[in-house]
Design a protein around this motif. Structure first.
Motif, short mmCIF file in Angstrom:
data_model
loop_
_atom_site.label_atom_id
_atom_site.label_comp_id
_atom_site.label_asym_id
_atom_site.label_seq_id
_atom_site.Cartn_x
_atom_site.Cartn_y
_atom_site.Cartn_z
N CYS A 168 0.78 -1.24 0.00
CA CYS A 168 0.00 0.00 0.00
C CYS A 168 0.82 1.29 0.00
O CYS A 168 1.64 1.54 0.87
CB CYS A 168 -1.00 0.03 1.16
N VAL A 169 0.53 2.09 -1.06
CA VAL A 169 1.12 3.43 -1.18
C VAL A 169 0.00 4.42 -1.50
O VAL A 169 0.22 5.39 -2.22
CB VAL A 169 2.23 3.47 -2.26
N LEU A 170 -1.19 4.15 -0.94
CA LEU A 170 -2.31 5.06 -1.23
C LEU A 170 -2.13 6.41 -0.57
O LEU A 170 -2.82 7.36 -0.92
CB LEU A 170 -3.64 4.44 -0.75
N CYS A 171 -1.25 6.51 0.42
CA CYS A 171 -0.97 7.82 1.02
C CYS A 171 0.53 7.93 1.27
O CYS A 171 1.26 6.93 1.14
CB CYS A 171 -1.80 8.02 2.29
N ARG B 85 2.36 7.77 3.66
CA ARG B 85 2.99 6.91 4.67
C ARG B 85 3.66 5.69 4.06
O ARG B 85 4.60 5.14 4.62
CB ARG B 85 1.95 6.42 5.68
N GLU B 86 3.09 5.23 2.93
CA GLU B 86 3.65 4.07 2.21
C GLU B 86 3.93 2.90 3.16
O GLU B 86 5.05 2.42 3.27
CB GLU B 86 4.91 4.48 1.43
N CYS B 87 2.89 2.43 3.81
CA CYS B 87 3.02 1.31 4.77
C CYS B 87 3.46 0.03 4.08
O CYS B 87 4.02 -0.87 4.72
CB CYS B 87 1.69 1.06 5.47
N VAL C 149 1.87 -2.56 3.16
CA VAL C 149 1.21 -3.80 3.56
C VAL C 149 0.29 -4.25 2.42
O VAL C 149 -0.12 -3.42 1.60
CB VAL C 149 0.36 -3.61 4.85
N ARG D 139 -2.96 -4.85 1.50
CA ARG D 139 -4.34 -4.66 1.94
C ARG D 139 -5.30 -5.54 1.15
O ARG D 139 -6.37 -5.90 1.64
CB ARG D 139 -4.72 -3.18 1.82
N GLY E 140 -2.46 -1.31 7.60
CA GLY E 140 -1.35 -0.45 7.97
C GLY E 140 -1.82 0.60 8.97
O GLY E 140 -2.72 0.35 9.78
N PHE E 141 -1.24 1.77 8.89
CA PHE E 141 -1.50 2.85 9.85
C PHE E 141 -3.00 3.20 9.90
O PHE E 141 -3.51 3.56 10.97
CB PHE E 141 -0.68 4.07 9.44
N CYS E 142 -3.68 3.11 8.77
CA CYS E 142 -5.10 3.52 8.72
C CYS E 142 -6.05 2.41 9.18
O CYS E 142 -7.28 2.60 9.15
CB CYS E 142 -5.47 4.00 7.33
N THR F 52 -5.92 8.44 7.67
CA THR F 52 -4.46 8.30 7.51
C THR F 52 -3.70 9.24 8.46
O THR F 52 -2.48 9.21 8.49
CB THR F 52 -4.03 8.61 6.07
N HIS G 198 -7.67 6.74 2.14
CA HIS G 198 -7.27 5.35 2.32
C HIS G 198 -8.23 4.36 1.67
O HIS G 198 -7.96 3.17 1.67
CB HIS G 198 -7.12 5.03 3.82
S1 SF4 Z 1 -1.90 4.63 6.07
FE1 SF4 Z 1 -3.28 3.24 5.02
S2 SF4 Z 1 -3.55 4.23 3.01
FE2 SF4 Z 1 -1.71 5.10 3.89
S3 SF4 Z 1 -0.06 3.83 3.07
FE3 SF4 Z 1 -0.64 3.03 5.10
S4 SF4 Z 1 -2.08 1.38 4.67
FE4 SF4 Z 1 -1.93 2.66 2.82
#
Ligand code: SF4
Length: 306
Positions: A24-27, A29-31, A33, A35, A41-43, A79, A126
């Motif tokens: 996941c790089v939707l935001c 933070r680029e967690c 994971v 999904r 991830g963080f969200c 996020t 997210h």
């Molecule tokens: S916070 Fe959520 S949307 Fe943002 S990169 Fe992490 S998992 Fe993806």
């Protein structure tokens, strides 16, 4: 662009958007994971969308709410982790109901039947692939409405590239003037650079807000929101000066002065009470000095507006 063309564009972009959730790089933070395989991830969100409410909302800016209201879809989780978030029951505590795409599409349709002026995705960052997947299943009446992307202004470049031509109206925040405060109050690393890049990219896509002179409603464009925090935590003077430098004085700006302490705000000095009245008047002076031509403010001491 007509409905069929927009539909085609969403169909083309949906798979690339969903693929961004494989790592996941939707935001920003680029967690990274997966999904799509249920990781979070963080969200705290995998590949389903959870919604806190769907409403006809009359409290947005006049060019968004109009007379019939904006069709808000309040998304659960976020996020960011803003310690003063007024929506904390669903943004931070994740209250809401998980919906299948067809169920969410029904909510868009219900709002369209109520003759709202737009479909307003609140905190969509997210879950934007799932929101658009549902949009594809909605009625032509819902699809004919402008899509509003109402966000914290902490967005990924690659996602915005894929949203070009799909999102009609961007409503990003400019929350902070320094990264240290952004990290402390919202757990958002590198907020400032990401935020300014986000706002510029959105503006390049849509230009400033365009308002239909017959209805007074926005049809396209960008308006930036800034919530003034007590004790200068939002760095209002620097934030607005940077915005002026970035986009000029004709940018649509909505300065919100109605801060009240919520969630964990009572743990932070000066955030445990509303904005002092003298700060509100200083902000009005600042907007005038900077020469913003299209600024809205809300007088917290006179809910009728300023
Ligand atoms: S916070 Fe959520 S949307 Fe943002 S990169 Fe992490 S998992 Fe993806």
């Amino acid at each position: 662009m007509n409905i069929r063309q927009k539909e085609q564009l969403v169909k083309e972009r949906l798979e690339p958007l969903k693929a961004l959730m494989d790592s996941c790089v939707l935001c920003p933070r680029e967690c990274k994971v997966n999904r799509n395989k249920g990781q979070k991830g963080f969200c705290r969100t995998a590949n389903k969308v959870k919604i806190a409410s769907w409403n006809r909302h009359r409290g947005e800016e006049p060019f968004i709410s109009g007379t019939n209201g904006s069709g808000t879809i309040f998304v659960s989780s976020c996020t960011l982790k803003c310690k003063f978030c007024q929506n904390f029951p669903f943004s931070q505590m994740d209250h809401g109901i998980e919906l299948e795409p067809y169920e969410l599409a029904e909510k868009y349709d219900i709002l369209a039947e109520k003759r709202v002026h737009n479909i307003n995705f609140v905190t969509p960052t997210h879950v934007v692939p799932m929101l658009l997947e549902a949009w594809l299943l909605s009625s032509d009446k819902a699809k004919s409405l402008p899509i509003v992307y109402n966000c914290s202004g902490y967005e990924s470049k690659i996602v915005l590239d894929l949203l070009e031509g799909i999102i009609d109206i961007y409503l990003p925040d400019i929350k902070y003037a320094d990264n240290e405060t952004a990290l402390e109050l919202s757990s958002a690393p590198n907020y400032v650079e990401n935020n300014l890049r986000t706002i510029k990219q959105m503006h390049d896509q849509t230009g400033p807000i365009q308002i239909d002179p017959n209805t007074g409603l926005a049809t396209k464009g960008l308006a930036v929101r800034h919530l003034v925090l007590p004790n200068g935590y939002a760095g209002t003077e620097i934030s607005l000066s940077r915005l002026k430098e970035l986009l000029g004085t004709d940018v649509y700006l909505s300065v919100m002065c109605q801060y009240f302490p919520a969630y964990k705000a009572h743990e932070i000095p000066f955030l445990d009470k509303p904005l002092p009245e003298e700060d509100f008047f200083k902000i009005l002076d600042l907007i005038e000095q900077l020469g913003f031509e299209n600024a809205l403010t809300q007088d917290p001491y006179d809910p009728g507006g300023a």
